[in-house]
Scaffold this active site. Structure first.
Site, PDB file in Angstrom:
ATOM      1  N   ASP A  21       0.898  -1.161   0.089  1.00 23.61           N
ATOM      2  CA  ASP A  21      -0.135  -0.039   0.039  1.00 23.61           C
ATOM      3  C   ASP A  21       0.812   1.238  -0.115  1.00 23.61           C
ATOM      4  OD1 ASP A  21      -2.405   1.406   0.119  1.00 23.61           O
ATOM      5  OD2 ASP A  21      -2.768   1.069   2.190  1.00 23.61           O
ATOM      6  N   ASN A  69     -10.472  -2.795  -6.798  1.00 22.28           N
ATOM      7  CA  ASN A  69      -9.688  -1.995  -7.402  1.00 22.28           C
ATOM      8  C   ASN A  69      -9.876  -1.859  -8.764  1.00 22.28           C
ATOM      9  OD1 ASN A  69      -6.549  -3.042  -5.898  1.00 22.28           O
ATOM     10  ND2 ASN A  69      -7.660  -1.378  -5.510  1.00 22.28           N
TER      11      ASN A  69
HETATM   12  C1  FPP Z   1      -1.770  -0.009  -3.596  1.00 28.07           C
HETATM   13  O1  FPP Z   1      -1.312   1.434  -3.538  1.00 28.07           O
HETATM   14  C2  FPP Z   1      -1.154  -0.530  -4.693  1.00 28.07           C
HETATM   15  C3  FPP Z   1      -1.872  -1.256  -5.711  1.00 28.07           C
HETATM   16  C4  FPP Z   1      -3.141  -1.442  -5.683  1.00 28.07           C
HETATM   17  C5  FPP Z   1      -1.130  -1.822  -6.735  1.00 28.07           C
HETATM   18  C6  FPP Z   1       0.197  -2.600  -6.426  1.00 28.07           C
HETATM   19  C7  FPP Z   1       0.884  -2.847  -7.626  1.00 28.07           C
HETATM   20  C8  FPP Z   1       2.244  -2.771  -7.650  1.00 28.07           C
HETATM   21  C9  FPP Z   1       3.169  -2.906  -6.547  1.00 28.07           C
HETATM   22  C10 FPP Z   1       2.955  -2.968  -9.171  1.00 28.07           C
HETATM   23  C11 FPP Z   1       2.729  -4.308  -9.610  1.00 28.07           C
HETATM   24  C12 FPP Z   1       2.757  -5.729  -9.095  1.00 28.07           C
HETATM   25  C13 FPP Z   1       3.494  -6.560  -9.463  1.00 28.07           C
HETATM   26  C14 FPP Z   1       3.234  -7.882  -8.549  1.00 28.07           C
HETATM   27  C15 FPP Z   1       4.292  -6.962 -10.423  1.00 28.07           C
HETATM   28  P1  FPP Z   1      -2.385   2.677  -3.701  1.00 28.07           P
HETATM   29  O2  FPP Z   1      -2.340   2.737  -5.132  1.00 28.07           O
HETATM   30  O3  FPP Z   1      -3.450   2.039  -3.088  1.00 28.07           O
HETATM   31  O4  FPP Z   1      -1.841   3.733  -2.895  1.00 28.07           O
HETATM   32  P2  FPP Z   1      -2.427   4.846  -1.976  1.00 28.07           P
HETATM   33  O5  FPP Z   1      -3.281   4.338  -0.745  1.00 28.07           O
HETATM   34  O6  FPP Z   1      -1.232   5.798  -1.587  1.00 28.07           O
HETATM   35  O7  FPP Z   1      -3.304   5.522  -2.863  1.00 28.07           O
END
Ligand code: FPP
Length: 248
Positions: A21, A69
């Protein structure tokens, strides 16, 4: 001194689950768009997977995309999907080199064909790898997984291959995406949020939770070692008392 040197390698969690996150906030703090955060999150996935494999952790499961998501802006969803395709393509050799098997939990049918095809190919190509299983939770939610399991069990009762008395915890586990995997013993969530967010609801019954303020793109080996070290200093009672644990 690195936390790595303080870790007792004979008492590692067999399975670590991670809620990655903070990508969006990390990017925003740098005046960039959210996608920049996800792109930088890939390095953290690679580093965490390598560190876990080197330590001897057997299973690492990362929450890459929840069913919730899908309701993010279309542009971000598309960018995440193409990042996945690119990353799987690029990292397949690293997985093979590190003897890491790729796995997937979630609704494969909801993924764009390009992502599903790449995933299937990478899962088949690394199926023989023995050192660790890296599982991507994609289009995954714990409640949806339980709903799916209950429907499948109900169908098997209807078609006569099961009777209600057969339904035990062990049987339910056979209908989950995670069948064959040990339950996670350690859950890590980055970015300061302290929630489960519909991740592995059944499997997390006895997991130790570790929350850190570090944003996912900044998560690295040392942070992983710190989390494992912290885990090793928890008293895991599984419903028993401390005194009972001391005599057993
Ligand atoms: C949460 O941060 C992250 C995600 C929903 C996506 C995770 C994806 C990756 C790390 C990249 C690709 C993964 C792989 C396995 C190759 P957020 O967007 O919710 O952050 P925020 O809470 O600060 O808005």
């Amino acid at each position: 001194m690195s936390y790595k040197d303080k870790i007792d390698l004979t008492r590692l969690p067999r399975h670590i689950a991670v809620i990655m996150d903070g990508n969006g906030r990390w990017a925003k703090a740098r005046g960039k768009n959210r996608i920049f955060g996800h792109t930088n999150g890939v390095r953290a996935v690679r580093e965490t997977a390598e560190a876990c494999a080197e330590l001897g952790v057997e299973y690492l499961t990362v929450y890459a995309f929840s069913t919730e998501n899908w309701s993010r802006p279309e542009r971000e969803v598309n960018a995440l999907m193409s990042l996945l395709v690119k990353t799987i393509d690029k990292e397949i050799d690293t997985l093979l080199k590190n003897d890491i098997r790729l796995g997937m939990i979630g609704d494969m049918s909801a993924l764009p064909k390009s992502v599903a095809d790449k995933l299937r190919h990478a899962i088949e190509t690394t199926a023989h790898c023995k050192r660790m299983q890296l599982t991507l939770a994609l289009s995954y939610s714990g409640k949806a997984e339980l709903e799916r399991a209950i429907k499948l069990i109900a169908k098997d009762v209807l078609n006569g291959s099961l009777i209600p008395e057969d339904i035990t915890q062990e049987l339910i586990e056979q209908y989950l995406y995670t069948y064959g995997m040990p339950d996670p013993e350690l859950l890590i969530r980055t970015s300061g949020e302290q929630r489960l967010s519909n991740f592995l609801l059944w499997q997390m019954a006895y997991a130790e939770f570790y929350f850190t303020d570090v944003m996912w793109p900044d998560f690295d080996r040392e942070e992983l070692y710190k989390a494992v070290y912290d885990f090793q200093h928890r008293e895991r009672r599984f419903g028993k008392t401390s005194e009972q644990l001391a005599v057993s």
